[in-house]
Design a protein around this motif. Structure first.
Motif, PDB file in Angstrom:
ATOM      1  N   VAL A   1       5.512 -12.983  -3.834  1.00  0.00           N
ATOM      2  CA  VAL A   1       4.416 -13.906  -4.115  1.00  0.00           C
ATOM      3  C   VAL A   1       4.134 -13.943  -5.617  1.00  0.00           C
ATOM      4  O   VAL A   1       3.832 -12.908  -6.228  1.00  0.00           O
ATOM      5  N   HIS A   2       4.208 -15.162  -6.184  1.00  0.00           N
ATOM      6  CA  HIS A   2       3.965 -15.335  -7.620  1.00  0.00           C
ATOM      7  C   HIS A   2       3.151 -16.581  -7.912  1.00  0.00           C
ATOM      8  O   HIS A   2       3.236 -17.151  -8.999  1.00  0.00           O
TER       9      HIS A   2
ATOM     10  N   VAL B   1       7.882  -7.861   2.061  1.00  0.00           N
ATOM     11  CA  VAL B   1       6.901  -8.690   1.364  1.00  0.00           C
ATOM     12  C   VAL B   1       6.459  -7.967   0.100  1.00  0.00           C
ATOM     13  O   VAL B   1       6.063  -6.792   0.156  1.00  0.00           O
ATOM     14  N   VAL B   2       6.513  -8.670  -1.026  1.00  0.00           N
ATOM     15  CA  VAL B   2       6.101  -8.123  -2.312  1.00  0.00           C
ATOM     16  C   VAL B   2       5.007  -9.016  -2.879  1.00  0.00           C
ATOM     17  O   VAL B   2       5.220 -10.210  -3.080  1.00  0.00           O
TER      18      VAL B   2
ATOM     19  N   LEU C   1       2.512  -3.733  -2.462  1.00  0.00           N
ATOM     20  CA  LEU C   1       1.285  -4.383  -2.919  1.00  0.00           C
ATOM     21  C   LEU C   1       0.824  -3.803  -4.251  1.00  0.00           C
ATOM     22  O   LEU C   1       0.748  -2.581  -4.413  1.00  0.00           O
ATOM     23  N   ASP C   2       0.486  -4.696  -5.176  1.00  0.00           N
ATOM     24  CA  ASP C   2      -0.171  -4.287  -6.418  1.00  0.00           C
ATOM     25  C   ASP C   2      -1.601  -4.805  -6.478  1.00  0.00           C
ATOM     26  O   ASP C   2      -2.337  -4.472  -7.402  1.00  0.00           O
TER      27      ASP C   2
ATOM     28  N   LEU D   1       2.537   1.155  -2.708  1.00  0.00           N
ATOM     29  CA  LEU D   1       1.286   0.748  -3.337  1.00  0.00           C
ATOM     30  C   LEU D   1       1.270   1.073  -4.822  1.00  0.00           C
ATOM     31  O   LEU D   1       1.678   2.173  -5.227  1.00  0.00           O
ATOM     32  N   THR D   2       0.801   0.124  -5.616  1.00  0.00           N
ATOM     33  CA  THR D   2       0.488   0.369  -7.022  1.00  0.00           C
ATOM     34  C   THR D   2      -0.895  -0.223  -7.301  1.00  0.00           C
ATOM     35  O   THR D   2      -1.350  -1.116  -6.590  1.00  0.00           O
ATOM     36  N   GLY D   3      -1.551   0.268  -8.320  1.00  0.00           N
ATOM     37  CA  GLY D   3      -2.967  -0.016  -8.532  1.00  0.00           C
ATOM     38  C   GLY D   3      -3.284  -1.164  -9.467  1.00  0.00           C
ATOM     39  O   GLY D   3      -3.989  -0.982 -10.465  1.00  0.00           O
TER      40      GLY D   3
END
Length: 344
Positions: free
Chosen positions: A224-225, A250-251, A277-278, A299-301
């Motif tokens: 997703v962008h 899914v990114v 997910l970011d 996961l990244t923040g």
């Protein structure tokens, strides 16, 4: 605390007054010392965004400002606040999304708005690529298993890893970030398709364009962008997630509102898809959040654009845009009222 710059002769020399409202934790990343790039262009007053939240605080700082440089946490520029900044002519946003910042009063005052979001494109695309490779190679699953103390053989019992070459990558949004991601994936041999209803007919990506329903049903990876707008809210809903093939990845390094996060969680918790997910509906992500418990989720923040390199690029864009404004030249990153319908 508010701090005037050390460019002592700035006011006397007729330089414009600039308020630098970027948090101290980020300021040096945008404008590393000892360079005083902004100080050569204007008389600079440095403030913390939290110190201009009330109208009285805002008026005290912005009353004589010609230019303001914002990032995160600056209050919305509504009619009341803009009335307290009668000299303001340029709002230069050092980050990306400006929707929260602007109001109709900004356009009515004909104040110029620009932003440095393009600086983050390569960094976000790189994190998206990193997440894609990690999901394909099942790195996240192996890491979760080994850190949880699962025995070696059991930890290795994961779905067979895939390589980027030959993988079908579906990209939602031919944004600056999306295009950088597409270029990287194609360089590694992926078969890329893209969904973007605003893609011009003569765009080089038009040849790999697909409708959304086809893209989600035929992609190994959905990345997703797209920006967050009224049109893209829950663009990927329960129906689209259900249409994804078993084992799909899914990114999302864009905005969480583009996906139905409940439907996404249901599919991930059932083990049908893996997710990176970011961005999240609630940030900071609570320590007991449900997403933290899934071993098939990476996961990244919300740090996709926060590299040292992207911050410095953004700082250079800010300086260049201000110089252009002062010279009376066209800005390269200006944002108009109509742009907000297709930008985040």
């Amino acid at each position: 605390m508010n701090q005037p710059s050390d460019n002592a002769g700035a006011a006397a020399s007729g330089l414009p007054r600039l308020v630098l409202a970027v948090a101290a934790s980020e300021r040096d990343a945008f404008f590393p010392p000892p360079a005083d790039e902004l100080g050569r262009l204007a008389q600079v007053r440095t403030v913390e965004p939290q110190d201009v939240q009330t109208l009285a605080e805002f008026s005290d700082v912005m009353g004589d400002a010609d230019i303001v440089v914002t990032a995160w946490g600056f209050p919305r520029l509504d009619a009341e606040r803009l009335a307290a900044a009668p000299r303001l002519r340029l709002v230069m946003h050092a980050a990306a999304s400006v929707k929260y910042l602007v109001s109709d009063a900004l356009w009515e005052r004909e104040i110029v708005l620009s932003q440095a979001g393009s600086a983050m494109g390569p960094a976000v695309a790189e994190l998206s690529l990193t997440a894609t490779l990690s999901l394909l190679r099942r790195t996240h699953r192996m890491d979760h298993a080994l850190r949880a103390g699962i025995d070696w053989d059991t930890a290795r019992e994961i779905p067979r890893a895939r390589e980027m070459s030959g993988s079908r990558i579906g990209v939602i949004g031919a944004s600056r970030t999306g295009r950088a991601y597409i270029t990287a994936c194609q360089a590694l041999g992926a078969q890329v398709t893209v969904y973007d209803p605003y893609l011009p007919a003569d765009d080089p990506l038009h040849g790999v364009a697909q409708d959304l329903s086809t893209l989600v049903a035929t992609s190994d990876v959905v990345a997703v962008h797209a920006p967050e707008t009224s049109e893209t809210h829950h663009l990927i809903g329960a129906a689209e997630i259900s249409a994804m093939p078993d084992g799909a990845l899914v990114v999302n390094t864009a905005r969480s509102a583009l996906l139905d996060m409940n439907a996404l969680f249901e599919a991930a918790s059932a083990g049908r898809i893996d997710v990176a997910l970011d961005v999240f509906d609630t940030e900071p992500l609570p320590v007991d959040d449900r997403w933290r418990l899934l071993p098939n989720v990476l996961l990244t923040g919300h740090r996709g654009g926060a590299t040292a390199d992207s911050r410095r690029r953004a700082g250079l864009i800010v300086v260049d845009e201000i110089q252009r404004h002062l010279d009376g030249r066209p800005l390269q990153h200006a944002v108009g009222r109509n742009d907000l319908s297709t930008r985040g």
